[in-house]
Motif scaffolding. Structure first.
Motif, short mmCIF file in Angstrom:
data_model
loop_
_atom_site.label_atom_id
_atom_site.label_comp_id
_atom_site.label_asym_id
_atom_site.label_seq_id
_atom_site.Cartn_x
_atom_site.Cartn_y
_atom_site.Cartn_z
N SER A 1 0.84 -1.19 0.00
CA SER A 1 0.00 0.00 0.00
C SER A 1 0.87 1.24 0.00
N GLY A 2 0.61 2.11 -0.94
CA GLY A 2 1.42 3.32 -1.05
C GLY A 2 2.68 3.13 -1.86
N GLY A 3 2.90 1.93 -2.37
CA GLY A 3 4.07 1.67 -3.21
C GLY A 3 3.67 1.70 -4.67
N ILE A 4 4.64 1.49 -5.55
CA ILE A 4 4.37 1.44 -6.97
C ILE A 4 5.04 0.21 -7.56
N TYR B 1 3.91 12.92 -0.24
CA TYR B 1 4.48 14.18 -0.73
C TYR B 1 5.94 14.04 -1.14
N GLY B 2 6.48 12.84 -1.05
CA GLY B 2 7.86 12.65 -1.51
C GLY B 2 7.90 12.65 -3.03
N VAL C 1 10.01 14.66 2.88
CA VAL C 1 9.06 15.74 2.67
C VAL C 1 9.77 17.09 2.81
N GLY C 2 9.56 17.94 1.87
CA GLY C 2 10.19 19.25 1.93
C GLY C 2 9.44 20.18 2.87
N THR C 3 10.04 21.28 3.13
CA THR C 3 9.39 22.29 3.97
C THR C 3 9.18 23.56 3.16
N PRO D 1 18.11 13.57 -5.84
CA PRO D 1 17.34 14.77 -5.53
C PRO D 1 17.10 14.89 -4.04
N THR D 2 17.17 16.08 -3.58
CA THR D 2 16.94 16.33 -2.15
C THR D 2 16.44 17.74 -1.97
N TRP D 3 15.61 17.91 -0.98
CA TRP D 3 15.07 19.24 -0.71
C TRP D 3 16.16 20.09 -0.08
#
Lengths: 466, 59
Positions: free
Chosen positions: A256-259, A277-278, A294-296, A309-311
């Motif tokens: 659940s929540g995977g792809i 939100y990732g 999750v970014g801010t 990639p990273t916020w």
């Protein structure tokens, strides 16, 4: 003995000889003889005259042998009965019947005027079986399992009539006849909506026994159409996952929540839960896709040293934390002692990073900050030396300002009355535990005072870059 | 008598240089616990004991 009977006189003809036979002769030939056992023998036939005219004769065969018939004891009980006889010649009345042909259960048919039976058509009182049909419809009627190339089961629940066939075939072929010509079918055969109705398909050669595939519709809320593709292949397998080659995923379950992702050239696997939100990015050959944290607010998507990639927090600008704290009431530090200035109020604090209780600035965004401090102070009598210092994590980090009047060449009579010292430092914060405080060191005499107010004793700071 | 005054009473030879340069660092974190010796790095004078300081408190 010879006797003469007067033809015009009635009387009794007797014979006194106990072994003699009484004979009636015509033309010198015996016509009737009566022996001593009272058996009457006619030489030809017995003729019974009609009451009006004609006669009925009863005659023995030319070579009669020795036969004896005994008539029934009564007239027939039912009209139409026939006279039958035992081998002893005892006759009786019975219903007329004939001898069946063939064997037990074989249905009778006219075989050149005689009853006959055949193993191809039998009826045991329950099941009617027919075989030997000509053409491709060879099969068994009433069987529970279809034979190769035969009809499937016809039962009482599957009514088939000539009228029904006519509804669906422009030129319905006769059962057992030739196959219909191309284009004969105008409409697919409809199946009644009874739950037990289904279509049975004979298994292909090589299978086990006479197994069949059953196609049964579920409860329908509308008419459905299945179109078979113009290609050969297996399109579905019940009870197992549809493979990738069949157009499925090959999965029986996922996260659940995977792809799902290709873990091989022809295998699909479910990834782990991806953060809400990732931002999803590739994991490389055979590896699962992953998601960023999750970014801010105010962050942008950049890349770390490995390229992932990273916020990230933008450098400078207005998005980083900034604050302005100040001393809201005068403070009297101990002389010659580094004393923390109790900055207990703020003008602004965009990231809630300044604690007015501990008097610390402790940002949660890592990066380089420009910290500026200012203090307005004096001592009751004299001030000969003072230091303004920024402490980081409880230790002296930067002495940003000092006024020392006791250096070489300065007269000992020179003293400060009141000072305003200020300074700044660029400081890196790790975004978690690092904090800074303002300390003041005053050397003099009398009571030292640090004056309050946003214009006098303050600490300000702003995020410069990550 | 504050801590600074006690120490200079014990060691009159100390100067402002010793306190301002961090050789001897007196500190007050304004947390109610008062002044304390944050660092004592004097090369010859030993760090005063609590007993010495308490004795000066009584004077």
């Amino acid at each position: 003995m010879a006797s003469t009977i007067n033809a015009t006189t009635s009387g009794v003809v007797t014979t006194g000889d106990s072994v003699a036979t009484l004979s009636l002769q015509t033309g010198g030939t015996t016509a009737v003889a009566i022996d001593t056992a009272q058996i009457v023998t006619l030489s030809k036939s017995l003729a019974l005259l009609g009451s009006t005219s004609g006669s009925v004769s009863i005659a023995a065969p030319a070579t009669a042998g020795t036969q004896s018939y005994t008539l029934p004891t009564a007239v027939p009980a039912v009209s139409g009965y026939a006279l039958t006889a035992t081998t002893g010649g005892v006759m009786s009345w019975a219903a007329a019947s004939g001898n069946p042909g063939g064997s037990t259960t074989q249905v009778q048919y006219n075989n050149a005027g005689a009853f006959a039976g055949s193993a191809n058509m039998t009826f045991d009182g329950t099941t009617l079986t027919a075989a030997g049909f000509s053409g491709p419809l060879n099969g068994t009627v009433g069987a529970t399992t279809a034979n190769t190339g035969a009809f499937t089961t016809l039962s009482a629940s599957s009514t088939v009539s000539g009228t029904g066939f006519s509804n669906y075939l422009a030129s319905p072929p006769a059962i057992g006849g030739t196959a219909p010509a191309a284009g004969t079918f105008t409409t697919a055969k409809a199946i009644a909506a009874a739950t037990q109705d289904s279509v049975l398909l004979q298994g292909r050669a090589g299978g086990t026994g006479s197994y069949v595939a059953t196609i049964t519709p579920t409860t329908l809320t509308a008419s459905r159409t299945l179109t078979i593709p113009d290609a050969t292949g297996t399109i579905l397998q019940s009870g197992t996952a549809v493979t990738v080659a069949q157009g499925g995923t090959g999965l029986t379950a996922g996260t659940s929540g995977g792809i799902p992702y290709y873990s091989g050239t022809s295998a699909i696997t479910s990834s782990a839960l991806l953060t809400q939100y990732g931002v999803v990015y590739g994991g490389g050959a055979g590896a699962a896709p992953v998601a960023t944290a999750v970014g801010t607010t105010g962050q942008f998507l950049g890349a770390n040293t490995g390229g992932a990639p990273t916020w990230q927090t933008p450098s400078g600008g207005s998005s980083g934390p900034t604050f302005a704290a100040y001393l809201s009431s005068n403070q009297n530090p101990t002389l010659s002692t580094f004393t923390k200035v109790t900055l207990n109020a703020t003008q602004w604090d965009t990231a809630s990073a300044f604690n007015t209780t501990t008097n610390r600035f402790q940002p949660l965004t890592a990066g380089y900050y420009l910290i500026t401090v200012q203090a307005n102070y004096d001592a009751a009598t004299t001030v000969t030396d003072s230091i303004l210092a920024i402490y980081k994590n409880g230790s002296n980090y930067s002495r940003v300002f000092r006024n020392n009047l006791r250096g070489t060449g300065v007269p000992s009579t020179v003293n400060f009355a009141e000072l305003i010292s200020a300074g700044s430092a660029m400081i890196y914060f790790n975004g978690t535990t690092d904090y800074v405080e303002l300390y003041i060191y005053i050397v003099g005499s009398g009571t030292a005072t640090v004056y309050n107010g946003t214009a006098y004793t303050t600490m300000t700071g702003a995020f410069i870059r990550a | 008598m504050n801590l600074y005054e006690k120490i200079v009473t014990l060691y009159p030879e100390l100067s402002n240089f010793d306190f301002s340069k961090g050789i001897i660092s007196l500190q007050n974190d304004s947390d109610g616990r008062g002044d304390y010796i944050a660092a004592w790095n004097h090369p010859t004078l030993p760090r005063p004991t609590d007993e010495q300081l308490m004795a000066l408190e009584a004077k």
